[in-house]
Design an enzyme around this catalytic site. Sequence first.
Site, PDB file in Angstrom:
ATOM      1  N   GLY A  57       0.763  -1.245   0.000  1.00 12.97           N
ATOM      2  CA  GLY A  57       0.000   0.000   0.000  1.00 12.97           C
ATOM      3  C   GLY A  57       0.791   1.290   0.000  1.00 12.97           C
ATOM      4  N   TRP A  59       2.410   2.889  -2.413  1.00 11.90           N
ATOM      5  CA  TRP A  59       2.091   3.776  -3.530  1.00 11.90           C
ATOM      6  C   TRP A  59       0.672   4.334  -3.399  1.00 11.90           C
ATOM      7  CZ3 TRP A  59       4.260   2.913  -9.061  1.00 11.90           C
ATOM      8  CH2 TRP A  59       5.654   2.957  -9.016  1.00 11.90           C
ATOM      9  N   ASP A  77      -4.951  -5.803  -5.872  1.00 12.52           N
ATOM     10  CA  ASP A  77      -3.849  -6.752  -5.686  1.00 12.52           C
ATOM     11  C   ASP A  77      -4.425  -8.130  -5.368  1.00 12.52           C
ATOM     12  OD1 ASP A  77      -0.568  -6.151  -4.835  1.00 12.52           O
ATOM     13  OD2 ASP A  77      -1.404  -8.153  -4.585  1.00 12.52           O
ATOM     14  N   ASP A  93      -7.311 -10.681  -9.148  1.00 11.54           N
ATOM     15  CA  ASP A  93      -6.462 -10.599 -10.333  1.00 11.54           C
ATOM     16  C   ASP A  93      -7.176  -9.759 -11.387  1.00 11.54           C
ATOM     17  OD1 ASP A  93      -4.968 -10.982 -12.620  1.00 11.54           O
ATOM     18  OD2 ASP A  93      -4.891 -13.167 -12.469  1.00 11.54           O
ATOM     19  N   ASP A 122       3.707  -0.949  -9.465  1.00  8.41           N
ATOM     20  CA  ASP A 122       5.008  -1.315  -8.902  1.00  8.41           C
ATOM     21  C   ASP A 122       5.095  -2.839  -8.757  1.00  8.41           C
ATOM     22  OD1 ASP A 122       7.543  -0.493  -7.905  1.00  8.41           O
ATOM     23  OD2 ASP A 122       6.873  -0.821  -5.848  1.00  8.41           O
ATOM     24  N   LYS A 162       6.756  -0.531 -13.375  1.00  4.66           N
ATOM     25  CA  LYS A 162       8.084  -1.089 -13.092  1.00  4.66           C
ATOM     26  C   LYS A 162       8.343  -2.308 -13.968  1.00  4.66           C
ATOM     27  CE  LYS A 162       8.928  -3.319  -9.114  1.00  4.66           C
ATOM     28  NZ  LYS A 162       9.198  -3.368  -7.659  1.00  4.66           N
TER      29      LYS A 162
END
Length: 212
Positions: A57, A59, A77, A93, A122, A162
């Site tokens: 959490g 970000w 998530d 998902d 990320d 990322k």
Amino acid sequence: MTHSKRWLEEHAKDPYVKRAKKEGYPSRAAYKLLEIHQKYKLFKPSMNVIDLGAAPGGWSQVAKDLVGPKGVVIAIDLLPMQSMLDVIFIQGDFNEPEIFNQLEAIVAKKTLTGQVDLVISDMAPNISGIKNVDQSRSLHLVELAWDCAQKLLARGGTFLVKVFQGPGVDRFLINLRPYFNQVKFLKPSASRSRSSEIYILAGEFLGYNQRV
């Protein structure tokens, strides 16, 4: 020294880990996003944001602080995430149709346009320690994030993701460039120096069906 032991030693000595504990962030990753924002001004008040792979959490917390009370942050998530004030969390998902439909419905309800200004990710794969395997899995996550972003990102919006450097990243960038006016690689100072992680920042989305 095993990979796990080396990571634990580095983690214990890491100044960003200590700072995160002191300042109330759930992970050191918050400082990567703060650094990127300070340089590129990603966030503005009242923005609508999706945080993919959000747990634990860090970000999402940064995003909510920066978009303010009128902004919307939707975090998603597979893993559970501690409840945060005014952050909407979906556990699941986003690549699964049922979960994506749930995400899309929340975006439609919480925004005027049914689209968001910023998609951030990320996400990292479960690390096997085999570089080529981990890099390939990372690139796959990036492709999934982009597939989600192109469906929900407003024209003029921004995509930050990322990836681990390696085969396929340059090709992904070539495929991404036609959809944005600006695309660049970033390596925040909060990223560990020996890590292969980098960030792709793509700005001024042209629209999925309006590419040049």
